[in-house]
Design a protein around this motif. Structure first.
Motif, PDB file in Angstrom:
ATOM      1  N   UNK A 167      -6.092   9.416   7.706  1.00  0.00           N
ATOM      2  CA  UNK A 167      -6.842  10.625   8.003  1.00  0.00           C
ATOM      3  C   UNK A 167      -6.162  11.785   7.290  1.00  0.00           C
ATOM      4  N   UNK A 168      -6.932  12.577   6.525  1.00  0.00           N
ATOM      5  CA  UNK A 168      -6.365  13.779   5.922  1.00  0.00           C
ATOM      6  C   UNK A 168      -6.157  14.825   7.006  1.00  0.00           C
ATOM      7  N   UNK A 169      -5.062  15.528   6.929  1.00  0.00           N
ATOM      8  CA  UNK A 169      -4.747  16.557   7.911  1.00  0.00           C
ATOM      9  C   UNK A 169      -5.387  17.868   7.463  1.00  0.00           C
ATOM     10  N   UNK A 172       0.869  -1.181   0.000  1.00  0.00           N
ATOM     11  CA  UNK A 172       0.000   0.000   0.000  1.00  0.00           C
ATOM     12  C   UNK A 172       0.902   1.225   0.000  1.00  0.00           C
ATOM     13  N   UNK A 173       0.446   2.288  -0.646  1.00  0.00           N
ATOM     14  CA  UNK A 173       1.280   3.474  -0.847  1.00  0.00           C
ATOM     15  C   UNK A 173       0.483   4.737  -0.528  1.00  0.00           C
ATOM     16  N   UNK A 174       1.094   5.644   0.246  1.00  0.00           N
ATOM     17  CA  UNK A 174       0.416   6.855   0.693  1.00  0.00           C
ATOM     18  C   UNK A 174       1.355   8.059   0.635  1.00  0.00           C
ATOM     19  N   UNK A 175       0.770   9.238   0.478  1.00  0.00           N
ATOM     20  CA  UNK A 175       1.522  10.487   0.604  1.00  0.00           C
ATOM     21  C   UNK A 175       1.780  11.177  -0.710  1.00  0.00           C
ATOM     22  N   UNK A 176       2.878  11.921  -0.741  1.00  0.00           N
ATOM     23  CA  UNK A 176       3.269  12.646  -1.934  1.00  0.00           C
ATOM     24  C   UNK A 176       2.434  13.884  -2.193  1.00  0.00           C
ATOM     25  N   UNK A 177       1.969  14.533  -1.119  1.00  0.00           N
ATOM     26  CA  UNK A 177       1.146  15.735  -1.289  1.00  0.00           C
ATOM     27  C   UNK A 177       1.961  16.858  -1.911  1.00  0.00           C
ATOM     28  N   UNK A 178       1.274  17.749  -2.557  1.00  0.00           N
ATOM     29  CA  UNK A 178       1.874  18.904  -3.210  1.00  0.00           C
ATOM     30  C   UNK A 178       2.091  19.998  -2.160  1.00  0.00           C
ATOM     31  N   UNK A 181      -1.824  16.900   3.775  1.00  0.00           N
ATOM     32  CA  UNK A 181      -1.043  15.853   4.406  1.00  0.00           C
ATOM     33  C   UNK A 181      -1.964  14.730   4.872  1.00  0.00           C
ATOM     34  N   UNK A 182      -1.347  13.668   5.333  1.00  0.00           N
ATOM     35  CA  UNK A 182      -2.083  12.505   5.806  1.00  0.00           C
ATOM     36  C   UNK A 182      -1.449  11.972   7.077  1.00  0.00           C
ATOM     37  N   UNK A 183      -2.286  11.467   7.942  1.00  0.00           N
ATOM     38  CA  UNK A 183      -1.824  10.703   9.095  1.00  0.00           C
ATOM     39  C   UNK A 183      -2.244   9.272   8.822  1.00  0.00           C
ATOM     40  N   UNK A 184      -1.290   8.334   8.894  1.00  0.00           N
ATOM     41  CA  UNK A 184      -1.646   6.946   8.652  1.00  0.00           C
ATOM     42  C   UNK A 184      -1.210   6.071   9.822  1.00  0.00           C
ATOM     43  N   UNK A 185      -1.980   5.002  10.007  1.00  0.00           N
ATOM     44  CA  UNK A 185      -1.676   3.997  11.032  1.00  0.00           C
ATOM     45  C   UNK A 185      -1.755   2.641  10.368  1.00  0.00           C
ATOM     46  N   UNK A 186      -0.749   1.832  10.591  1.00  0.00           N
ATOM     47  CA  UNK A 186      -0.744   0.446  10.128  1.00  0.00           C
ATOM     48  C   UNK A 186      -0.949  -0.459  11.328  1.00  0.00           C
ATOM     49  N   UNK A 187      -1.928  -1.354  11.232  1.00  0.00           N
ATOM     50  CA  UNK A 187      -2.095  -2.408  12.226  1.00  0.00           C
ATOM     51  C   UNK A 187      -1.300  -3.590  11.680  1.00  0.00           C
ATOM     52  N   UNK A 193     -11.942  19.278   7.696  1.00  0.00           N
ATOM     53  CA  UNK A 193     -12.977  19.344   8.730  1.00  0.00           C
ATOM     54  C   UNK A 193     -13.652  17.982   8.880  1.00  0.00           C
ATOM     55  N   UNK A 194     -13.882  17.587  10.110  1.00  0.00           N
ATOM     56  CA  UNK A 194     -14.557  16.327  10.434  1.00  0.00           C
ATOM     57  C   UNK A 194     -13.858  15.106   9.853  1.00  0.00           C
ATOM     58  N   UNK A 195     -12.558  15.181   9.690  1.00  0.00           N
ATOM     59  CA  UNK A 195     -11.817  14.048   9.159  1.00  0.00           C
ATOM     60  C   UNK A 195     -11.747  12.949  10.206  1.00  0.00           C
ATOM     61  N   UNK A 196     -12.047  11.726   9.779  1.00  0.00           N
ATOM     62  CA  UNK A 196     -11.996  10.573  10.674  1.00  0.00           C
ATOM     63  C   UNK A 196     -11.068   9.524  10.098  1.00  0.00           C
ATOM     64  N   UNK A 197     -10.620   8.626  10.934  1.00  0.00           N
ATOM     65  CA  UNK A 197      -9.843   7.503  10.421  1.00  0.00           C
ATOM     66  C   UNK A 197     -10.704   6.760   9.414  1.00  0.00           C
TER      67      UNK A 197
END
Length: 184
Positions: free
Chosen positions: A167-169, A103-109, A152-158, A172-176
């Motif tokens: 979760x997008x940083x 899985x791949x995440x990030x790379x925001x402008x 940006x993003x906050x990610x958690x791996x279980x 508004x009202x962003x949830x996992x």
């Protein structure tokens, strides 16, 4: 997408925070978390062993001018070094790269734009391009990606299940949010 409620098991697991340039492959159930802007995280999970790992890479590729041996912590800021190292760790555990879910995440402008008349490609875009090329070069099974954009993003791996909560940083009202393979 569906929202996942934190379970009691998740709240009792050790939590590893990856700073920029960090990498962790869990040998026991763990929550691995990081915050991304233009950086990228590659998540690898072995269903066979229920083991997962993640990197927080800052730059696309290590150049010859950077004299840091592969496997040395300082080199994990590069996508190519991090992916190669994670594949080696999984191989050492007896997992073939074809068995991994990626899985791949990030790379925001976050830092690109115009400077006078010259437009330069953002670090996020460069990281995405290099990471996708590296994943393809190893013929890895990319299940899910959430890339680019301006947040940006906050990610958690279980680590024990391969589940990633994102979760997008600043939204508004962003949830996992649980990202399913169907979203790839």
């Amino acid at each position: 997408m569906r929202t996942i409620v934190k379970t009691e098991q998740q709240s009792t697991l050790p939590v590893i925070y990856l700073p920029p340039g960090g990498l962790y492959v869990a040998d026991r159930p763990t929550v691995i978390t990081t915050v991304l802007g233009s950086c990228v995280s590659v998540v690898m999970y072995s269903p066979k062993l229920a083991v997962g790992g993640m990197c927080h890479a800052m730059l696309p590729r290590r150049t010859d001018s950077v004299v840091v041996p592969i496997g040395v912590e300082a080199s994990f800021k590069f996508v190519d070094v991090s992916v190669t190292y994670m594949l080696k760790k999984f191989k050492d555990l007896g997992v073939d790269s074809s068995e991994l879910e990626v899985k791949l995440f990030g790379g925001a402008n976050m830092f690109s734009g115009e400077t006078g008349r010259t437009v330069y490609p953002g670090v996020g875009r460069q990281n995405i391009k290099a990471t996708v090329e590296i994943i393809e070069s190893f013929n890895l099974n990319l299940l899910v990606s959430d890339l680019g954009g301006n947040q940006g993003r906050k990610i958690k791996l279980l680590s024990y299940s391969g589940t990633v909560l994102m979760q997008y940083i600043g939204r508004a009202n962003s949830r996992d949010t649980y990202l399913e393979p169907a979203w790839s």
